[in-house]
Design a protein around this motif. Sequence first.
Motif, PDB file in Angstrom:
ATOM      1  N   LYS A   1       0.843  -1.200   0.000  1.00  0.00           N
ATOM      2  CA  LYS A   1       0.000   0.000   0.000  1.00  0.00           C
ATOM      3  C   LYS A   1       0.876   1.247   0.000  1.00  0.00           C
ATOM      4  N   LEU A   2       0.644   2.116  -0.984  1.00  0.00           N
ATOM      5  CA  LEU A   2       1.446   3.335  -1.121  1.00  0.00           C
ATOM      6  C   LEU A   2       0.524   4.529  -1.325  1.00  0.00           C
ATOM      7  N   THR A   3       0.727   5.565  -0.527  1.00  0.00           N
ATOM      8  CA  THR A   3      -0.021   6.817  -0.659  1.00  0.00           C
ATOM      9  C   THR A   3       0.967   7.966  -0.785  1.00  0.00           C
ATOM     10  N   ILE A   4       0.797   8.765  -1.833  1.00  0.00           N
ATOM     11  CA  ILE A   4       1.653   9.931  -2.049  1.00  0.00           C
ATOM     12  C   ILE A   4       0.755  11.161  -2.171  1.00  0.00           C
ATOM     13  N   ILE A   5       0.925  12.100  -1.248  1.00  0.00           N
ATOM     14  CA  ILE A   5       0.222  13.371  -1.314  1.00  0.00           C
ATOM     15  C   ILE A   5       1.261  14.435  -1.641  1.00  0.00           C
ATOM     16  N   ARG A   6       1.168  14.990  -2.831  1.00  0.00           N
ATOM     17  CA  ARG A   6       2.222  15.879  -3.312  1.00  0.00           C
ATOM     18  C   ARG A   6       2.083  17.285  -2.727  1.00  0.00           C
ATOM     19  N   ASP A   7       3.223  17.927  -2.639  1.00  0.00           N
ATOM     20  CA  ASP A   7       3.326  19.288  -2.150  1.00  0.00           C
ATOM     21  C   ASP A   7       3.590  20.200  -3.338  1.00  0.00           C
ATOM     22  N   SER A   8       2.975  21.376  -3.361  1.00  0.00           N
ATOM     23  CA  SER A   8       3.171  22.291  -4.493  1.00  0.00           C
ATOM     24  C   SER A   8       4.618  22.758  -4.592  1.00  0.00           C
ATOM     25  N   PHE A   9       5.389  22.647  -3.499  1.00  0.00           N
ATOM     26  CA  PHE A   9       6.792  23.045  -3.531  1.00  0.00           C
ATOM     27  C   PHE A   9       7.697  21.876  -3.917  1.00  0.00           C
ATOM     28  N   GLU A  10       7.108  20.685  -4.041  1.00  0.00           N
ATOM     29  CA  GLU A  10       7.878  19.508  -4.469  1.00  0.00           C
ATOM     30  C   GLU A  10       7.700  19.384  -5.971  1.00  0.00           C
ATOM     31  N   LEU A  11       8.740  19.639  -6.717  1.00  0.00           N
ATOM     32  CA  LEU A  11       8.636  19.718  -8.177  1.00  0.00           C
ATOM     33  C   LEU A  11       9.395  18.589  -8.865  1.00  0.00           C
ATOM     34  N   LEU A  12       9.284  17.399  -8.335  1.00  0.00           N
ATOM     35  CA  LEU A  12       9.890  16.241  -8.979  1.00  0.00           C
ATOM     36  C   LEU A  12       9.187  15.985 -10.306  1.00  0.00           C
ATOM     37  N   GLU A  13       9.943  15.993 -11.395  1.00  0.00           N
ATOM     38  CA  GLU A  13       9.329  15.922 -12.724  1.00  0.00           C
ATOM     39  C   GLU A  13       8.746  14.557 -13.041  1.00  0.00           C
ATOM     40  N   ILE A  14       9.382  13.505 -12.560  1.00  0.00           N
ATOM     41  CA  ILE A  14       8.913  12.153 -12.862  1.00  0.00           C
ATOM     42  C   ILE A  14       8.638  11.413 -11.560  1.00  0.00           C
ATOM     43  N   ILE A  15       7.413  10.987 -11.389  1.00  0.00           N
ATOM     44  CA  ILE A  15       7.065  10.096 -10.281  1.00  0.00           C
ATOM     45  C   ILE A  15       6.861   8.716 -10.880  1.00  0.00           C
ATOM     46  N   SER A  16       7.789   7.844 -10.608  1.00  0.00           N
ATOM     47  CA  SER A  16       7.762   6.501 -11.182  1.00  0.00           C
ATOM     48  C   SER A  16       7.441   5.492 -10.090  1.00  0.00           C
ATOM     49  N   VAL A  17       6.327   4.804 -10.257  1.00  0.00           N
ATOM     50  CA  VAL A  17       5.894   3.787  -9.295  1.00  0.00           C
ATOM     51  C   VAL A  17       6.028   2.434  -9.963  1.00  0.00           C
ATOM     52  N   ARG A  18       7.095   1.753  -9.638  1.00  0.00           N
ATOM     53  CA  ARG A  18       7.355   0.424 -10.203  1.00  0.00           C
ATOM     54  C   ARG A  18       7.465  -0.568  -9.057  1.00  0.00           C
ATOM     55  N   SER A  19       6.530  -1.481  -8.984  1.00  0.00           N
ATOM     56  CA  SER A  19       6.522  -2.442  -7.889  1.00  0.00           C
ATOM     57  C   SER A  19       5.813  -3.711  -8.331  1.00  0.00           C
ATOM     58  N   LYS A  20       6.407  -4.842  -8.030  1.00  0.00           N
ATOM     59  CA  LYS A  20       5.797  -6.131  -8.361  1.00  0.00           C
ATOM     60  C   LYS A  20       4.844  -6.618  -7.271  1.00  0.00           C
ATOM     61  N   SER A  21       4.864  -5.943  -6.112  1.00  0.00           N
ATOM     62  CA  SER A  21       4.038  -6.402  -4.985  1.00  0.00           C
ATOM     63  C   SER A  21       2.896  -5.455  -4.654  1.00  0.00           C
ATOM     64  N   LEU A  22       2.923  -4.218  -5.180  1.00  0.00           N
ATOM     65  CA  LEU A  22       1.965  -3.182  -4.791  1.00  0.00           C
ATOM     66  C   LEU A  22       0.529  -3.571  -5.140  1.00  0.00           C
ATOM     67  N   LYS A  23      -0.391  -3.420  -4.163  1.00  0.00           N
ATOM     68  CA  LYS A  23      -1.796  -3.748  -4.367  1.00  0.00           C
ATOM     69  C   LYS A  23      -2.710  -2.529  -4.295  1.00  0.00           C
ATOM     70  N   SER A  24      -2.276  -1.489  -3.597  1.00  0.00           N
ATOM     71  CA  SER A  24      -3.099  -0.286  -3.444  1.00  0.00           C
ATOM     72  C   SER A  24      -2.211   0.948  -3.597  1.00  0.00           C
ATOM     73  N   PHE A  25      -2.667   1.887  -4.438  1.00  0.00           N
ATOM     74  CA  PHE A  25      -1.883   3.091  -4.685  1.00  0.00           C
ATOM     75  C   PHE A  25      -2.799   4.298  -4.781  1.00  0.00           C
ATOM     76  N   ALA A  26      -2.425   5.378  -4.089  1.00  0.00           N
ATOM     77  CA  ALA A  26      -3.171   6.634  -4.161  1.00  0.00           C
ATOM     78  C   ALA A  26      -2.194   7.778  -4.381  1.00  0.00           C
ATOM     79  N   LEU A  27      -2.518   8.625  -5.346  1.00  0.00           N
ATOM     80  CA  LEU A  27      -1.711   9.814  -5.628  1.00  0.00           C
ATOM     81  C   LEU A  27      -2.639  11.022  -5.614  1.00  0.00           C
ATOM     82  N   VAL A  28      -2.337  11.983  -4.771  1.00  0.00           N
ATOM     83  CA  VAL A  28      -3.142  13.194  -4.665  1.00  0.00           C
ATOM     84  C   VAL A  28      -2.248  14.394  -4.941  1.00  0.00           C
TER      85      VAL A  28
END
Length: 440
Positions: free
Chosen positions: A199-226
Amino acid sequence: MERNCVKGQQRCRINNLPDPLLCYILSFLPTKDSVRSSLLSKRWRSLWLQVPVFDLDSLQFDGDVFGFIEFVDRFLESEENLALNRFKLIYHYEDIGDDDRFLESWIDALVRRRVRHLDFQVNSDDNELVWMPLSLYSCNTLVSLSLYHVALSYLEPEFVVSLPCLKVMHLDRVRYDKSIKRDESNLETLITSCPVLEKLTIIRDSFELLEIISVRSKSLKSFALVAEDSEVGLLEDHVVEIDAPKLERMRLCDHLSGSVIIHCIAPFALVNIDVNFDGEDGYTLLDQDDDSYKRTMIGNFLTGISTVINDYSKLELLPQFSNLSWLHASFLESFLELLPTFLGCCPNLHTLVLEFEFDKEEWPIKLSNVPPCFVSSLKYVELSTPVTTRTSSQVKLAIYFLRNCAALKKLSLSENFGDDIIKKIKKIPRRSRRCSIVTG
């Protein structure tokens, strides 16, 4: 006299309990309340130090910074051979500032004490950051990690991240860093270094300007990006990539990224999507010659989810969502004519929940095509509108389903349809004799 004897007997019963059981009971209390138990007797004086749970807010020390630091130090250094089940610390920046020596010693101690669940929160202004020490990346016992408003430290190419037991990760307003030498961000390294992450949850910050968010996982079952920030707007060079073949649940609420690429998710994934591929009023204009790239991008996105439209359907063929059986969709009245085209991509749809909002002026709609699911699979339809109104669109929409759905068992209408409209709809001939109309 008898009452005092009863109270005395109750105390004796509690004191007869073994220390591990008493510590287990205390673990359900905030740490400051657990400390108060030390006033009961000599036996209880140091018992709170053996509790495998720590839950503290620095505000509880009323600005006594040294008292706060000494309190945390004493707890972590007292029973180093005792494993910690859960450690939660809410830390206010004005208490310690950017002096991360204390934090480094605390995280080091947590790793030594084999902590399983870590929740660390920093309350501060946007430009005040606390950097997480590198020892966090090598906690072999960590099962869940929750971070709020911190920065992840830079990783040298030779540094090895080892989080073999981490299953749950919640990252809220966390700042990341991209290593040129590694050719990936420390976020990507963190995710790929968790072999059992579920389970992975990412809540982004307007000051966090990472250009590429890459979610690569063979086990991940739940993902939320806000990522909601109307002030920043759409950043076309920002990309979200998802490659998680076991992903069963996904929620994307991203109004920042210019592109979302889904390489692989589970075939029966439950997907909730709220994305914006254009910065103007939330709509993408696809009838311009120079927007072929954007059309391709949206097409790839729709194909990627494949378990789940707008002007795209007029320019390109939509992909088939053959595994989709339940759909909750929202339409403006002026876009309802696209409904048959979209439902035509869902040949095995079983249940449809349709919300529609009315434009300021009544919009004439034409619903002509009959999608395949109307003939064979669609059995339950729910129609709702947020406001009480009376337009011909409500009746036309009900007619469209009642006269064309051969397998329909129930049509549900929200109370906002109004009594008069509902009476008219109930008189409409139905193709399916088993269909009932309900309200509420």
